[in-house]
Design a protein around this motif. Structure first.
Motif, PDB file in Angstrom:
ATOM      1  N   GLN A 220      44.326  34.698  40.314  1.00 29.93           N
ATOM      2  CA  GLN A 220      45.488  34.108  40.978  1.00 29.93           C
ATOM      3  C   GLN A 220      46.772  34.249  40.164  1.00 29.93           C
ATOM      4  O   GLN A 220      47.855  33.965  40.670  1.00 29.93           O
ATOM      5  CB  GLN A 220      45.183  32.650  41.328  1.00 29.93           C
ATOM      6  N   GLN A 221      46.658  34.698  38.930  1.00 34.69           N
ATOM      7  CA  GLN A 221      47.853  34.975  38.121  1.00 34.69           C
ATOM      8  C   GLN A 221      48.400  36.368  38.417  1.00 34.69           C
ATOM      9  O   GLN A 221      49.608  36.560  38.562  1.00 34.69           O
ATOM     10  CB  GLN A 221      47.514  34.844  36.632  1.00 34.69           C
ATOM     11  N   THR A 222      47.516  37.350  38.475  1.00 36.92           N
ATOM     12  CA  THR A 222      47.948  38.738  38.682  1.00 36.92           C
ATOM     13  C   THR A 222      47.883  39.180  40.134  1.00 36.92           C
ATOM     14  O   THR A 222      48.415  40.233  40.489  1.00 36.92           O
ATOM     15  CB  THR A 222      47.073  39.690  37.852  1.00 36.92           C
ATOM     16  N   ASP A 223      47.198  38.385  40.988  1.00 37.02           N
ATOM     17  CA  ASP A 223      46.969  38.739  42.385  1.00 37.02           C
ATOM     18  C   ASP A 223      46.203  40.051  42.505  1.00 37.02           C
ATOM     19  O   ASP A 223      46.451  40.865  43.394  1.00 37.02           O
ATOM     20  CB  ASP A 223      48.277  38.819  43.164  1.00 37.02           C
ATOM     21  N   ARG A 224      45.238  40.231  41.594  1.00 36.96           N
ATOM     22  CA  ARG A 224      44.371  41.402  41.599  1.00 36.96           C
ATOM     23  C   ARG A 224      42.913  40.945  41.559  1.00 36.96           C
ATOM     24  O   ARG A 224      42.611  39.842  41.112  1.00 36.96           O
ATOM     25  CB  ARG A 224      44.641  42.291  40.376  1.00 36.96           C
ATOM     26  N   ILE A 225      42.025  41.813  42.023  1.00 34.48           N
ATOM     27  CA  ILE A 225      40.606  41.524  41.909  1.00 34.48           C
ATOM     28  C   ILE A 225      40.205  41.598  40.438  1.00 34.48           C
ATOM     29  O   ILE A 225      40.596  42.518  39.724  1.00 34.48           O
ATOM     30  CB  ILE A 225      39.772  42.509  42.754  1.00 34.48           C
ATOM     31  N   ALA A 253      40.855  38.522  51.215  1.00 33.82           N
ATOM     32  CA  ALA A 253      40.243  39.646  51.932  1.00 33.82           C
ATOM     33  C   ALA A 253      41.214  40.824  52.038  1.00 33.82           C
ATOM     34  O   ALA A 253      40.810  41.992  51.902  1.00 33.82           O
ATOM     35  CB  ALA A 253      39.804  39.199  53.319  1.00 33.82           C
ATOM     36  N   GLU A 254      42.491  40.531  52.244  1.00 32.32           N
ATOM     37  CA  GLU A 254      43.500  41.588  52.364  1.00 32.32           C
ATOM     38  C   GLU A 254      43.740  42.296  51.043  1.00 32.32           C
ATOM     39  O   GLU A 254      43.814  43.540  50.988  1.00 32.32           O
ATOM     40  CB  GLU A 254      44.799  40.991  52.907  1.00 32.32           C
ATOM     41  N   VAL A 255      43.837  41.534  49.957  1.00 32.47           N
ATOM     42  CA  VAL A 255      44.030  42.155  48.646  1.00 32.47           C
ATOM     43  C   VAL A 255      42.831  43.036  48.290  1.00 32.47           C
ATOM     44  O   VAL A 255      42.976  44.162  47.804  1.00 32.47           O
ATOM     45  CB  VAL A 255      44.260  41.094  47.551  1.00 32.47           C
ATOM     46  N   ALA A 256      41.628  42.509  48.539  1.00 30.06           N
ATOM     47  CA  ALA A 256      40.420  43.285  48.256  1.00 30.06           C
ATOM     48  C   ALA A 256      40.434  44.603  49.024  1.00 30.06           C
ATOM     49  O   ALA A 256      40.151  45.667  48.451  1.00 30.06           O
ATOM     50  CB  ALA A 256      39.175  42.471  48.608  1.00 30.06           C
TER      51      ALA A 256
END
Length: 368
Positions: A220-225, A253-256
């Motif tokens: 949740q800091q980098t908004d990456r998996i 789900a969208e980021v993934a």
């Protein structure tokens, strides 16, 4: 003469087919079935068919109080031909569940909770004396055609002060019983997701994969998996949706998907409360959400047919093939607006939705 012949059908990929069902099994399939049937079902031009939909994470033992429902309310009435109850019961009460399940029109299977009473209380893995491998083995031996695997819920409210220990015990039980399928629930920490995934192997099922919690797959800091999540995904850990009341987040789900990570299977984690009051409602609504995120309809259908059948060793389900079970879902793709809400209250508007219209189980037709 066949018991049932389905005519003018097409798959979601657009292939034209006809299917004949005899004695509950697919007897023939092809572009044209020349023989007639005692019953014939002619599909409309706007209708599709697939192998029967499989929901591999539900809670449908009706005599429980926390998480429960009725198999046909979430199964045959909603286009789902097969449900797998994900650990509602343990070795001590799965026999009663088996008795009730036999009366359902829907095909019902179970994953046995490693805690001997299942989810009678929220913290079923806080007391590890309830985890007895002998009892699990006895249940597996008694109900070999009903129990498909085991379930361990690995989140803060369930495990008490036991950390990763319950999962380590589940892995021992799994190995002692021929590497049977294992589904693992994730949520709030402890235990940490990194420690859970470190124990999971190829074929193990991680459910609630797109939850929006800090202990989930998204940093949740980098908004990456997270990197360790990618490692587990690439080595074959199965990522299952398990939507549920609190376990599906549009953004995750969208980021993934943007990063190239797709779920392997789609399930609802449905029970009476989130069926009646949302945000789950039914399988079709969960499918609508994955389509809105960016999955194609063919990808979605595969994730509720062939994939769960393979993951849970349902050798005669999940495909439209001669000799397979006569389970079929007939559905429409409709161009209509529908507001969809994830588990965290985020809203999206779909322009296209899926709607089951008939459910066929063992060659018997049920309207939706």
């Amino acid at each position: 003469m066949y018991d049932l012949v389905i005519k003018n059908a097409r798959t979601i990929e657009g292939t034209r087919i006809e299917i004949a069902i005899q004695n509950g099994k697919i007897a023939a399939i092809g572009e044209k079935i020349p023989e007639s049937g005692k019953k014939e079902l002619v599909l409309a031009e706007n209708q599709y068919l697939s192998a029967g939909w499989i929901d591999d994470h539900v809670h449908c033992f009706e005599e429980m109080t926390l998480y429960y429902d009725y198999p046909d309310e979430i199964g045959v009435k909603k286009g789902v031909t097969t449900v797998i109850d994900a650990g509602t019961t343990g070795a001590e009460n799965i026999g009663r569940f088996y008795e009730l399940a036999q009366a359902a029109k829907t095909n019902v299977y179970a994953l046995v909770n490693i805690s001997k009473f299942g989810i009678v209380e929220q913290d079923e893995l806080a007391d590890l004396t309830k985890v007895q491998s002998r009892l699990v083995a006895e249940a597996l031996a008694k109900y070999p055609d009903f129990i498909l695997g085991i379930k361990a819920r690995m989140s803060k409210t369930v495990i008490g002060e036991n950390g990763i220990k319950p999962l380590a015990m589940a892995k021992v039980i799994q190995k002692e019983n021929g590497d049977l399928p294992l589904m693992v629930h994730i949520g709030s920490n402890p235990p940490e997701l990194v420690d859970i995934l470190a124990l999971l192997e190829e074929g193990d099922v991680l459910t609630h994969c797109f939850n929006g919690k800090p202990n989930g797959i998204l940093d949740q800091q980098t908004d990456r998996i997270k990197d360790f999540v990618w490692e587990a995904y690439k080595r074959g850990v199965v990522f299952d949706i398990g939507h549920g009341t609190d376990s599906f987040n549009f953004h995750v789900a969208e980021v993934a998907l943007q990063e190239g990570m797709k779920c392997d299977s789609i399930s609802t984690d449905i029970y009476i409360r989130n069926r009646e009051k949302g945000p789950v409602y039914n399988m079709a609504t969960t499918l609508d959400k994955l389509h809105l995120v960016g999955y194609s309809w063919p990808e979605i259908i595969q994730r509720i047919t062939t994939v769960p059948a393979k993951n849970f060793h349902l050798a005669t389900k999940g495909q439209l093939k001669a000799g397979f079970d006569g389970d079929v879902t007939i559905f429409e793709i409709r161009n209509e607006e529908q507001e969809l809400v994830d588990s965290n209250g985020h809203k999206r508007t779909a322009q296209e939705v899926i709607q089951p219209v008939k459910t066929i189980i063992g060659g018997v037709i049920y309207d939706n």
